[in-house]
Design a protein around this motif. Structure first.
Motif, PDB file in Angstrom:
ATOM      1  N   ARG A   1       0.847  -1.197   0.000  1.00 53.81           N
ATOM      2  CA  ARG A   1       0.000   0.000   0.000  1.00 53.81           C
ATOM      3  C   ARG A   1       0.876   1.237   0.000  1.00 53.81           C
ATOM      4  O   ARG A   1       1.772   1.380   0.829  1.00 53.81           O
ATOM      5  CB  ARG A   1      -0.946  -0.011   1.211  1.00 53.81           C
ATOM      6  CG  ARG A   1      -2.015  -1.078   1.110  1.00 53.81           C
ATOM      7  CD  ARG A   1      -2.714  -1.371   2.428  1.00 53.81           C
ATOM      8  NE  ARG A   1      -3.435  -0.217   2.933  1.00 53.81           N
ATOM      9  CZ  ARG A   1      -3.135   0.412   4.071  1.00 53.81           C
ATOM     10  NH1 ARG A   1      -2.114   0.025   4.817  1.00 53.81           N
ATOM     11  NH2 ARG A   1      -3.842   1.448   4.466  1.00 53.81           N
TER      12      ARG A   1
ATOM     13  N   GLY B   1       0.736   5.431  -0.094  1.00 53.07           N
ATOM     14  CA  GLY B   1      -0.080   6.646   0.041  1.00 53.07           C
ATOM     15  C   GLY B   1       0.734   7.883  -0.278  1.00 53.07           C
ATOM     16  O   GLY B   1       1.933   7.933   0.010  1.00 53.07           O
TER      17      GLY B   1
ATOM     18  N   LYS C   1      -0.788  -0.931  -4.435  1.00 55.73           N
ATOM     19  CA  LYS C   1      -2.108  -0.277  -4.387  1.00 55.73           C
ATOM     20  C   LYS C   1      -1.878   1.167  -3.946  1.00 55.73           C
ATOM     21  O   LYS C   1      -1.348   1.400  -2.857  1.00 55.73           O
ATOM     22  CB  LYS C   1      -3.016  -1.011  -3.403  1.00 55.73           C
ATOM     23  CG  LYS C   1      -4.461  -0.525  -3.429  1.00 55.73           C
ATOM     24  CD  LYS C   1      -5.361  -1.499  -2.674  1.00 55.73           C
ATOM     25  CE  LYS C   1      -6.760  -0.959  -2.431  1.00 55.73           C
ATOM     26  NZ  LYS C   1      -7.479  -0.514  -3.623  1.00 55.73           N
TER      27      LYS C   1
ATOM     28  N   TYR D   1      -2.915   5.089  -2.996  1.00 50.65           N
ATOM     29  CA  TYR D   1      -3.931   5.987  -2.436  1.00 50.65           C
ATOM     30  C   TYR D   1      -3.415   7.408  -2.629  1.00 50.65           C
ATOM     31  O   TYR D   1      -2.499   7.835  -1.917  1.00 50.65           O
ATOM     32  CB  TYR D   1      -4.148   5.701  -0.942  1.00 50.65           C
ATOM     33  CG  TYR D   1      -4.640   4.297  -0.666  1.00 50.65           C
ATOM     34  CD1 TYR D   1      -5.993   4.018  -0.507  1.00 50.65           C
ATOM     35  CD2 TYR D   1      -3.720   3.245  -0.573  1.00 50.65           C
ATOM     36  CE1 TYR D   1      -6.439   2.718  -0.257  1.00 50.65           C
ATOM     37  CE2 TYR D   1      -4.162   1.939  -0.328  1.00 50.65           C
ATOM     38  CZ  TYR D   1      -5.514   1.687  -0.174  1.00 50.65           C
ATOM     39  OH  TYR D   1      -5.951   0.395   0.059  1.00 50.65           O
TER      40      TYR D   1
ATOM     41  N   GLN E   1      -5.491  10.742   0.736  1.00 50.36           N
ATOM     42  CA  GLN E   1      -6.568   9.898   1.289  1.00 50.36           C
ATOM     43  C   GLN E   1      -6.200   9.287   2.640  1.00 50.36           C
ATOM     44  O   GLN E   1      -7.054   9.049   3.479  1.00 50.36           O
ATOM     45  CB  GLN E   1      -6.887   8.736   0.342  1.00 50.36           C
ATOM     46  CG  GLN E   1      -7.540   9.111  -0.968  1.00 50.36           C
ATOM     47  CD  GLN E   1      -7.691   7.869  -1.854  1.00 50.36           C
ATOM     48  OE1 GLN E   1      -8.367   6.925  -1.493  1.00 50.36           O
ATOM     49  NE2 GLN E   1      -7.033   7.873  -2.999  1.00 50.36           N
ATOM     50  N   LEU E   2      -4.905   9.016   2.821  1.00 42.79           N
ATOM     51  CA  LEU E   2      -4.463   8.358   4.059  1.00 42.79           C
ATOM     52  C   LEU E   2      -3.867   9.333   5.068  1.00 42.79           C
ATOM     53  O   LEU E   2      -3.289   8.921   6.064  1.00 42.79           O
ATOM     54  CB  LEU E   2      -3.451   7.244   3.740  1.00 42.79           C
ATOM     55  CG  LEU E   2      -3.928   6.145   2.782  1.00 42.79           C
ATOM     56  CD1 LEU E   2      -2.858   5.086   2.607  1.00 42.79           C
ATOM     57  CD2 LEU E   2      -5.225   5.495   3.279  1.00 42.79           C
TER      58      LEU E   2
END
Length: 312
Positions: A18, A20, A51, A53, A57-58
């Motif tokens: 992930r 961000g 993935k 973000y 968003q985070l």
């Protein structure tokens, strides 16, 4: 069965990292991260994916850094300036006119100096993966053009949240005001600040040119973006996975530099078309204005680093 491993999720050998960040999806760095994910999936034959973000968003840069440190997020992008709070040597990027030109800048980043700056972050549980081009930072203002440092006197200029960035702007005669990127449009609109400093794509994409119609290309600092991986997540990868990620990152850096160059040209053309007055000042006056600031680093580790960079 899914096993959560810090910022990654594993199904047997499959790893989802992930990532961000706070940038717009039109930004070259976001596009380079998408490319990073594509290359990683290719190198790992589908065993690893990224993935993304985007757009904060985070959380803020600071919040995402903290998520990396505890292993709750795999990767993020930050400007090198705020990293001086972790590794003091990172302040080198916020000191004006340390690099002669773009070629000199990249020669330093690709050298042992650039690598050791990234390695200095590991004691803070952050793994520096590499540098993305963020061009040179220049002043833009709402009410009057900046032709020389004297024109900055009395103006409130937004700066990055870095002590060195604050001192740089003060050395040129302005009052430095840290404001978060997300709040800057309103701060310019309401006159909380009289201007800011950034590279052409950020100036254009943020639409700050709508309010601050004077752009003075004094190019005082070159502050790269840094892609960071959580050391906790990095250590959870096996050597083969680490190698795939490093290769994908190296490809992503080359790809982003090309995109950056094009986006800088396009952004300048678009703001000029929108009626912005672009000024090409005599940089020597700015270099002279910050000489006492440069001298203040004499006989210090950062001063030694400046001398080493100057000799390259």
């Amino acid at each position: 069965m899914l096993i959560s491993c810090g910022g990654s999720t594993k199904r047997n050998e499959n790893v989802v990292l992930r990532l961000g960040h706070s940038l717009d999806v039109q930004h070259s760095v976001h596009k380079a991260m998408v490319f990073l994910g594509e290359r990683l999936t290719e190198y790992s034959n589908g065993q690893m994916t990224v993935k993304i973000y985007a757009g904060g968003q985070l959380g803020t840069e600071r919040e995402m850094l903290e998520l990396l440190q505890i292993g709750s997020l795999a990767m993020t992008k930050v400007s090198a300036s705020p990293l001086e709070g972790f590794a003091p040597a990172m302040q080198i990027f916020s000191i004006p006119y340390v690099f002669r030109d773009n070629a000199h800048f990249w020669k330093v980043l690709n050298s042992d100096i650039g690598r050791s700056l990234l390695e200095g972050l590991e004691s803070f549980r952050l793994k520096g993966m590499g540098y993305y081009d963020a061009g040179s930072r220049s002043f833009y203002t709402t009410n009057k053009p900046i032709h020389a440092p004297a024109d900055l006197k009395g103006l409130k200029i937004r700066v990055l949240n870095s002590p060195t960035a604050v001192k740089t702007v003060r050395a040129m005669g302005a009052a430095a005001t840290p404001v978060s990127w997300g709040e800057l449009y309103t701060a310019l609109q309401q006159g909380v600040v009289d201007g800011a400093e950034n590279n052409p794509p950020s100036y254009y994409i943020s639409r700050h040119y709508e309010i601050a119609g004077y752009y003075s290309l004094d190019e005082h600092t070159a502050v790269p973006d840094v892609l960071l991986c959580s050391l906790h997540v990095w250590d959870s990868l096996n050597p083969q996975q680490q190698e795939w990620l490093e290769k994908a990152m190296a490809d992503s850096v080359i790809y982003q530099r090309k995109l950056w160059e094009q986006s800088t040209k396009d952004s300048l053309a678009k703001v000029i078309e929108a009626g912005v007055e672009v000024i090409y000042p005599d940089k020597q006056a700015f270099v002279d204005a910050v000489k006492p600031f440069h001298d203040s680093f004499a006989n210090s580790p950062v001063g030694d680093l400046m001398a080493e960079i100057g000799a390259m």
